[in-house]
Write a protein that holds these residues in place. Sequence first.
Motif, PDB file in Angstrom:
ATOM      1  N   THR A 284       0.819  -1.220   0.000  1.00  0.00           N
ATOM      2  CA  THR A 284       0.000   0.000   0.000  1.00  0.00           C
ATOM      3  C   THR A 284       0.854   1.272   0.000  1.00  0.00           C
ATOM      4  OG1 THR A 284      -0.154   0.065   2.422  1.00  0.00           O
ATOM      5  CG2 THR A 284      -1.828  -1.224   1.241  1.00  0.00           C
ATOM      6  N   SER A 285       2.160   1.127   0.084  1.00  0.00           N
ATOM      7  CA  SER A 285       3.052   2.286   0.118  1.00  0.00           C
ATOM      8  C   SER A 285       3.182   2.911  -1.269  1.00  0.00           C
ATOM      9  CB  SER A 285       4.432   1.877   0.630  1.00  0.00           C
ATOM     10  OG  SER A 285       4.351   1.287   1.900  1.00  0.00           O
ATOM     11  N   ASN A 286       3.522   4.185  -1.295  1.00  0.00           N
ATOM     12  CA  ASN A 286       3.783   4.845  -2.571  1.00  0.00           C
ATOM     13  C   ASN A 286       5.236   4.579  -2.965  1.00  0.00           C
ATOM     14  OD1 ASN A 286       2.734   6.486  -4.721  1.00  0.00           O
ATOM     15  ND2 ASN A 286       4.108   8.118  -4.031  1.00  0.00           N
ATOM     16  N   SER A 287       5.458   3.347  -3.394  1.00  0.00           N
ATOM     17  CA  SER A 287       6.810   2.871  -3.696  1.00  0.00           C
ATOM     18  C   SER A 287       6.806   2.061  -4.979  1.00  0.00           C
ATOM     19  CB  SER A 287       7.330   2.005  -2.541  1.00  0.00           C
ATOM     20  OG  SER A 287       8.506   1.331  -2.907  1.00  0.00           O
ATOM     21  N   LYS A 288       7.753   2.350  -5.855  1.00  0.00           N
ATOM     22  CA  LYS A 288       7.892   1.563  -7.081  1.00  0.00           C
ATOM     23  C   LYS A 288       8.377   0.150  -6.787  1.00  0.00           C
ATOM     24  CE  LYS A 288       8.884   5.482 -10.142  1.00  0.00           C
ATOM     25  NZ  LYS A 288       9.877   6.108 -11.062  1.00  0.00           N
ATOM     26  N   VAL A 289       8.997  -0.028  -5.628  1.00  0.00           N
ATOM     27  CA  VAL A 289       9.545  -1.339  -5.282  1.00  0.00           C
ATOM     28  C   VAL A 289       8.444  -2.307  -4.862  1.00  0.00           C
ATOM     29  CG1 VAL A 289      11.120  -2.558  -3.724  1.00  0.00           C
ATOM     30  CG2 VAL A 289      11.732  -0.299  -4.598  1.00  0.00           C
ATOM     31  N   ASN A 291       4.896  -1.409  -4.762  1.00  0.00           N
ATOM     32  CA  ASN A 291       3.561  -1.078  -5.266  1.00  0.00           C
ATOM     33  C   ASN A 291       3.671  -0.339  -6.588  1.00  0.00           C
ATOM     34  OD1 ASN A 291       0.779  -0.703  -5.409  1.00  0.00           O
ATOM     35  ND2 ASN A 291       0.786   1.089  -4.062  1.00  0.00           N
ATOM     36  N   ALA A 292       4.298  -0.996  -7.560  1.00  0.00           N
ATOM     37  CA  ALA A 292       4.524  -0.351  -8.847  1.00  0.00           C
ATOM     38  C   ALA A 292       3.214   0.012  -9.536  1.00  0.00           C
ATOM     39  CB  ALA A 292       5.361  -1.261  -9.744  1.00  0.00           C
ATOM     40  N   ALA A 293       2.204  -0.849  -9.428  1.00  0.00           N
ATOM     41  CA  ALA A 293       0.929  -0.614 -10.107  1.00  0.00           C
ATOM     42  C   ALA A 293       0.193   0.591  -9.521  1.00  0.00           C
ATOM     43  CB  ALA A 293       0.049  -1.862 -10.014  1.00  0.00           C
ATOM     44  N   GLY A 294       0.321   0.801  -8.214  1.00  0.00           N
ATOM     45  CA  GLY A 294      -0.391   1.901  -7.571  1.00  0.00           C
ATOM     46  C   GLY A 294       0.461   3.126  -7.297  1.00  0.00           C
ATOM     47  N   PHE A 295       1.655   3.171  -7.872  1.00  0.00           N
ATOM     48  CA  PHE A 295       2.557   4.279  -7.596  1.00  0.00           C
ATOM     49  C   PHE A 295       2.021   5.582  -8.175  1.00  0.00           C
ATOM     50  CE2 PHE A 295       6.268   6.974  -8.528  1.00  0.00           C
ATOM     51  CZ  PHE A 295       6.838   7.024  -7.261  1.00  0.00           C
ATOM     52  N   ASP A 296       2.062   6.656  -7.367  1.00  0.00           N
ATOM     53  CA  ASP A 296       1.583   7.975  -7.762  1.00  0.00           C
ATOM     54  C   ASP A 296       2.766   8.938  -7.796  1.00  0.00           C
ATOM     55  OD1 ASP A 296       0.376  10.420  -8.139  1.00  0.00           O
ATOM     56  OD2 ASP A 296      -1.128  10.174  -6.563  1.00  0.00           O
ATOM     57  N   ASN A 297       3.157   9.365  -9.010  1.00  0.00           N
ATOM     58  CA  ASN A 297       4.346  10.216  -9.112  1.00  0.00           C
ATOM     59  C   ASN A 297       4.068  11.678  -8.762  1.00  0.00           C
ATOM     60  OD1 ASN A 297       3.022  11.195 -11.359  1.00  0.00           O
ATOM     61  ND2 ASN A 297       4.472  10.356 -12.851  1.00  0.00           N
ATOM     62  N   LYS A 299       3.034  12.338  -5.701  1.00  0.00           N
ATOM     63  CA  LYS A 299       3.237  12.315  -4.254  1.00  0.00           C
ATOM     64  C   LYS A 299       4.673  11.920  -3.938  1.00  0.00           C
ATOM     65  CE  LYS A 299      -1.541  10.942  -3.240  1.00  0.00           C
ATOM     66  NZ  LYS A 299      -2.404   9.922  -2.582  1.00  0.00           N
ATOM     67  N   ALA A 300       5.089  12.185  -2.723  1.00  0.00           N
ATOM     68  CA  ALA A 300       6.437  11.804  -2.302  1.00  0.00           C
ATOM     69  C   ALA A 300       6.583  10.285  -2.296  1.00  0.00           C
ATOM     70  CB  ALA A 300       6.729  12.361  -0.916  1.00  0.00           C
ATOM     71  N   THR A 301       7.758   9.832  -2.646  1.00  0.00           N
ATOM     72  CA  THR A 301       8.051   8.400  -2.628  1.00  0.00           C
ATOM     73  C   THR A 301       8.272   7.928  -1.197  1.00  0.00           C
ATOM     74  OG1 THR A 301       9.084   8.500  -4.810  1.00  0.00           O
ATOM     75  CG2 THR A 301       9.658   6.624  -3.415  1.00  0.00           C
ATOM     76  N   ASP A 302       7.632   6.823  -0.822  1.00  0.00           N
ATOM     77  CA  ASP A 302       7.871   6.227   0.493  1.00  0.00           C
ATOM     78  C   ASP A 302       9.152   5.401   0.448  1.00  0.00           C
ATOM     79  OD1 ASP A 302       5.557   7.283   1.550  1.00  0.00           O
ATOM     80  OD2 ASP A 302       4.343   5.511   1.108  1.00  0.00           O
ATOM     81  N   ASP A 303       9.992   5.574   1.467  1.00  0.00           N
ATOM     82  CA  ASP A 303      11.225   4.801   1.564  1.00  0.00           C
ATOM     83  C   ASP A 303      11.493   4.489   3.028  1.00  0.00           C
ATOM     84  OD1 ASP A 303      13.470   3.441   0.824  1.00  0.00           O
ATOM     85  OD2 ASP A 303      14.601   5.199   0.150  1.00  0.00           O
ATOM     86  N   VAL A 304      12.284   3.445   3.271  1.00  0.00           N
ATOM     87  CA  VAL A 304      12.587   3.030   4.633  1.00  0.00           C
ATOM     88  C   VAL A 304      13.536   4.034   5.277  1.00  0.00           C
ATOM     89  CG1 VAL A 304      13.580   1.223   6.083  1.00  0.00           C
ATOM     90  CG2 VAL A 304      12.217   0.606   4.079  1.00  0.00           C
ATOM     91  N   SER A 305      13.216   4.442   6.495  1.00  0.00           N
ATOM     92  CA  SER A 305      14.005   5.428   7.212  1.00  0.00           C
ATOM     93  C   SER A 305      15.410   4.906   7.509  1.00  0.00           C
ATOM     94  CB  SER A 305      13.316   5.800   8.529  1.00  0.00           C
ATOM     95  OG  SER A 305      14.046   6.785   9.220  1.00  0.00           O
ATOM     96  N   THR A 306      16.379   5.785   7.401  1.00  0.00           N
ATOM     97  CA  THR A 306      17.766   5.430   7.672  1.00  0.00           C
ATOM     98  C   THR A 306      18.300   6.300   8.805  1.00  0.00           C
ATOM     99  OG1 THR A 306      18.466   6.959   5.937  1.00  0.00           O
ATOM    100  CG2 THR A 306      18.238   4.647   5.332  1.00  0.00           C
ATOM    101  N   TYR A 307      19.383   5.837   9.421  1.00  0.00           N
ATOM    102  CA  TYR A 307      19.949   6.499  10.586  1.00  0.00           C
ATOM    103  C   TYR A 307      21.381   6.947  10.311  1.00  0.00           C
ATOM    104  CZ  TYR A 307      16.062   4.563  13.294  1.00  0.00           C
ATOM    105  OH  TYR A 307      14.810   4.252  13.772  1.00  0.00           O
ATOM    106  N   VAL A 308      21.771   8.063  10.917  1.00  0.00           N
ATOM    107  CA  VAL A 308      23.164   8.501  10.897  1.00  0.00           C
ATOM    108  C   VAL A 308      23.568   8.869  12.321  1.00  0.00           C
ATOM    109  CG1 VAL A 308      23.149   9.316   8.508  1.00  0.00           C
ATOM    110  CG2 VAL A 308      22.539  10.898  10.353  1.00  0.00           C
ATOM    111  N   GLY A 309      24.845   8.676  12.633  1.00  0.00           N
ATOM    112  CA  GLY A 309      25.350   8.956  13.973  1.00  0.00           C
ATOM    113  C   GLY A 309      26.058  10.293  14.044  1.00  0.00           C
ATOM    114  N   ILE A 310      25.937  10.958  15.218  1.00  0.00           N
ATOM    115  CA  ILE A 310      26.617  12.228  15.449  1.00  0.00           C
ATOM    116  C   ILE A 310      27.371  12.153  16.775  1.00  0.00           C
ATOM    117  CG2 ILE A 310      26.344  14.733  15.254  1.00  0.00           C
ATOM    118  CD1 ILE A 310      23.567  14.364  14.295  1.00  0.00           C
TER     119      ILE A 310
END
Length: 323
Positions: A284-289, A291-297, A299-310
């Motif tokens: 159901t995510s807006n992701s080509k990976v 949900n390619a059939a339901g992808f809406d260009n 809207k913002a692309t949904d992606d998995v959150s990533t972390y960085v250290g400080i």
Amino acid sequence: MKKNLFLLGLLVCSMATMAQTEKADKPESWYFKLGGSYFNQTASTEFPTVGGQLPNRDVYAGTLANNKLVSREGVTGSFGQGFRSGITAGYRFSTRLGVEMAANYYISNSKTMAQTTDRLISYNPATSPAATYLSFTAEGEIKAFDLAPALVMFLGEAHGFEPYTKVGVIVPVHGTLDIKTDRTYSTFVGANKVATTEAYSKDVVKPNPSLGFMASIGTSYKLGKHISAFAELEYRNFTVHGKTKETETYTENGVDKLNVATTFRPDASYSASHTKYVESINSTSNSKVTNAAGFDNTKATDDVSTYVGISGLGLTLGLKYSL
């Protein structure tokens, strides 16, 4: 009984003496500090994926069918290395205990997050004899404003020096991770270079709210009645994870192409330049990976959150003004 009364009296006298001494020796109630810091990173982790590129340093060699990966090195690091400036307000409840609130601005050193050299990305002899090779470097830099409340324990003054320790939390108020990527597309026909395209992009990642931890030891040294110099050794530890990412700039050979489809960036839609980070993506995510059939260009692309250290260890030097 007499012995107990004697000890009780001694205890009362001691407490009275301590109270009088504390009152007599009690320093200022309010003070203010202005300082600058330099931090070194204390832990390295693997950087997140940048624009679909894994955090690797890849080197390719050879042409056409012989273009092969000859070396790969994982890119690790932290944004804990950099400069910080800040102002602090402190209040002492007693000779031993106080609190501080610091407002800091931090800018990290630029860090390479991904790099590729001479990778063949386009060649179809059936349609064109031209072959295009890509070299790129993605550099990241964090800029952040934070508040840092802390509890301070003063260890006593001797010969003008007053050592202390403090522990507290770091509350980021505003900050961004700027990822600047330089790409060079070199196009050859046979051994002849027929075109070079220099592309530049700037992606801005905004973080989710987070908390960090800090601890430090330091000392002040009296320079005058109200002025002291101080030095602190501080350790801080926190990570941040992305909330959104936006491509703010994209140029080719210095010309703005952010909203224009090009050979090297054929997708100029809203989704190509805007990302929303989520915990997971599914059908159901807006992701080509997923949900390619339901992808809406649009809207913002949904992606998995990533972390960085400080995380880092830093030295702060500055001046303290006592009321």
